[in-house]
Write an enzyme that holds these catalytic residues in place. Sequence first.
Site, PDB file in Angstrom:
ATOM      1  N   ASP A 126      -1.292  -0.429   6.131  1.00  0.00           N
ATOM      2  CA  ASP A 126      -1.310   0.014   7.399  1.00  0.00           C
ATOM      3  C   ASP A 126      -2.831   0.457   7.854  1.00  0.00           C
ATOM      4  OD1 ASP A 126      -1.263   2.126   5.690  1.00  0.00           O
ATOM      5  OD2 ASP A 126      -1.174   3.473   7.229  1.00  0.00           O
TER       6      ASP A 126
ATOM      7  N   ASP B  21      -6.963  -1.123   4.143  1.00  0.00           N
ATOM      8  CA  ASP B  21      -6.069  -2.327   3.903  1.00  0.00           C
ATOM      9  C   ASP B  21      -6.323  -3.540   4.457  1.00  0.00           C
ATOM     10  OD1 ASP B  21      -4.453  -0.568   2.172  1.00  0.00           O
ATOM     11  OD2 ASP B  21      -3.261   0.106   4.237  1.00  0.00           O
TER      12      ASP B  21
ATOM     13  N   ASP C 259       0.871  -1.000  -0.057  1.00  0.00           N
ATOM     14  CA  ASP C 259      -0.037  -0.002   0.054  1.00  0.00           C
ATOM     15  C   ASP C 259       0.916   1.126  -0.080  1.00  0.00           C
ATOM     16  OD1 ASP C 259      -2.079   1.723   0.914  1.00  0.00           O
ATOM     17  OD2 ASP C 259      -0.831   1.769   2.996  1.00  0.00           O
TER      18      ASP C 259
HETATM   19  P1  ADP Z   1      -3.422   4.010  -0.012  1.00  0.00           P
HETATM   20  O1  ADP Z   1      -4.243   3.144  -0.774  1.00  0.00           O
HETATM   21  O2  ADP Z   1      -2.352   4.807  -0.830  1.00  0.00           O
HETATM   22  O3  ADP Z   1      -3.293   3.656   1.329  1.00  0.00           O
HETATM   23  P2  ADP Z   1      -6.132   5.220   0.343  1.00  0.00           P
HETATM   24  O4  ADP Z   1      -6.850   4.002   0.041  1.00  0.00           O
HETATM   25  O5  ADP Z   1      -6.226   5.216   2.000  1.00  0.00           O
HETATM   26  O6  ADP Z   1      -4.762   5.172   0.009  1.00  0.00           O
HETATM   27  O7  ADP Z   1      -6.603   6.365  -0.113  1.00  0.00           O
HETATM   28  C1  ADP Z   1      -6.704   6.500  -1.555  1.00  0.00           C
HETATM   29  C2  ADP Z   1      -7.138   7.928  -1.855  1.00  0.00           C
HETATM   30  O8  ADP Z   1      -8.620   8.252  -1.198  1.00  0.00           O
HETATM   31  C3  ADP Z   1      -6.426   9.001  -0.998  1.00  0.00           C
HETATM   32  O9  ADP Z   1      -5.297   9.434  -1.848  1.00  0.00           O
HETATM   33  C4  ADP Z   1      -7.353  10.211  -1.132  1.00  0.00           C
HETATM   34  O10 ADP Z   1      -7.402  10.825  -2.220  1.00  0.00           O
HETATM   35  C5  ADP Z   1      -8.413   9.325  -0.788  1.00  0.00           C
HETATM   36  N1  ADP Z   1      -8.777   9.484   0.658  1.00  0.00           N
HETATM   37  C6  ADP Z   1      -8.897   8.502   1.406  1.00  0.00           C
HETATM   38  N2  ADP Z   1      -9.365   8.648   2.802  1.00  0.00           N
HETATM   39  C7  ADP Z   1      -9.428  10.153   2.651  1.00  0.00           C
HETATM   40  C8  ADP Z   1      -9.677  11.138   3.760  1.00  0.00           C
HETATM   41  N3  ADP Z   1      -9.854  10.707   5.094  1.00  0.00           N
HETATM   42  N4  ADP Z   1      -9.911  12.429   3.279  1.00  0.00           N
HETATM   43  C9  ADP Z   1      -9.493  12.680   2.173  1.00  0.00           C
HETATM   44  N5  ADP Z   1      -9.153  11.903   1.083  1.00  0.00           N
HETATM   45  C10 ADP Z   1      -9.204  10.682   1.327  1.00  0.00           C
HETATM   46 MG    MG Z   2      -2.470   3.303   3.763  1.00  0.00          MG
END
Ligand code: ADP
Ligand code: MG
Length: 622
Positions: free
Chosen positions: A516, A520, A328
Amino acid sequence: MDTQTAHAHQQSVTLTPEESLWHRIDTTDLWRTLFVAACTIVVGFGVTWPGHAYPAVGIAGLVAGCWPIVTEAIEDARQHRMSMELSMLIAIVAAAAIGEWVTALLVTTFVLAAEILEDLSMDRGRDALTDLMAFLPETVRVRRGDALTTVALADVTTGDAVAVAPGERIPVDGVVVSGQSTADQSRITGESLPVEIAAGSTVYAGSINQVGAVEIRAEKVGADSSYGRIIEAVRLAQSSEPPVQRLADKLAARLVYLALGGAVLTYIVTRDLTAAISVILVAGACGVAAGTPLAVLASIARAARCGAFVKDGAHLEELSAVDTVVFDKTGTLTEGTPRVTQVIPASGRDADEVVLFGASAEYYSEHPLGKALAAYAKERGVETALPEDFTYQPGRGVSATVDGHIVLAGNRALVENAPADSGSAATSVHVAVDGSYYGSILLADSIRPSAQRAIADLHEVGLRTLLLTGDREQSAQSVARQLGIDTVRAELLPEDKLQIIDAEKAAGHSLAMVGDGVNDAPALARANVGIAMGSGTDIARESADVVLISSDLNDLVATIRVARRARSIVMTNFFGTIIVDVIGMILAAIGILGPVLAALVHVGSETAFIANSARLIPGRAK
Ligand code: ADP
Ligand code: MG
């Protein structure tokens, strides 16, 4: 010794102080062995009173020596298990029956001596754990009011300020509130260089405070602390039975049948009872039956020393077979502490307004982006409001009601009327209030310093790397390029991540997934091995099979190496045992190996295989 006994031994881990090897030998076992050895010598010198066929000294020696072997054999028979004890017993009794008393006694002496050696090496494996458990102090000093009071470690609660003098062991996970020092975290992270600690630093239970006095606000205590979890995990792992263990048990049982069958065949063909007895005596599988749990135990302790806690021996086994590591991005490859770099209000809107709504909506957010927004609002002096109806849409963002307005904060999958993102690598959070777009907040997250080397090392050990992220293509590509990750998939929702994992598995890959976040957790559970960052959310740590306590990705590489080494040692033991047994049985059948030599080969090879497993036992920590 069979595995059942090995397990029974493992469960009785006690907090014994350091003892010399000599003191740990069970005195009854020792005297028994010496007695049988003495009887062997006496009978060997021809003292066969009252008769050659039934020498009293020989019978006494056999009864004393075979007693523990008989009880184990009966227990095994009752549980319908074929064990080496049973076959050895048959051979010993048969040797005595044909008047080969010296052989019977000598073999019994060997078997007893080997058991003692085996117990000692299992003990060393358990030591690695005892060593872990006895490490935390029993009492700690806690600030209550103005004074420091000494309380039992069990009575420390979250929020207590714990004082740690130079040279003392740090008893809780927490944050330093005052003082300056260095800490030796080698037990937790495997990193041997001490780290500087000062107000604001995170410290872990199980590390050693070195030069200065510090006061620590306890965040996780007892079983919740990183250290408590290691201990708990190791305890659990001891009682679990990884697949390789079942394989070992099965192999051991097969070898017993093979030996008995071989003996019968030898007798039918050669009519030589001594050769038949030798065939039984030469075949041993203790190196497999006892060496396997020892290897599992030792490798879990070793992984813990590398800063990873493995919840079950089975996970370590699976980790050794993994061919792809899936990452991730946010919080895993990056620090997960993004900082706001720019606020871009829509025309006619004010930057403070965008921050106010964005940060208020994110008030309850566990996501690194949400936390960064809240911190930024505070820094900027913007008063946030408590939101209502907060919902988190993983991979998209959050929605909430702020002062009666419906606010959305997230990416373009959530805020559909936001303008297209620029080509920069920054992550943007778009804010919409009551359906109209108010502006965007750009955030940048730095890559973990440990990531670069870890990815390079993973490639070096022949693993494929894959980045799955919910973030935008540009930021994902930028991270992947800097780290040299093989494949990138961006703008994924959590369910897309699951789908990709399923597809990879269906294509025959075996995956470790490192993550994390709350989002995930499903992927961690779905991958062959789920690995959570210690800094991650509780859900991620719960769903994972392995936790990297200090969130250092190099600990993952070290753990994979340990897993592979354990696997190769266990496999060497398996094949080594089969080869030695088969060749030994052939030589015994054609009369080259006599019963005494056969027993020596059996005991010698099993000791060698157990010693092979014992190489995995980590050295004593300072
Ligand atoms: P990653 O897979 O890199 O851990 P996430 O799945 O947590 O990323 O989030 C993907 C995208 O969703 C982020 O880049 C953001 O654009 C959006 N996002 C997720 N959670 C939030 C939040 N709490 N506030 C704003 N945007 C969010
Ligand atoms: Mg993450």
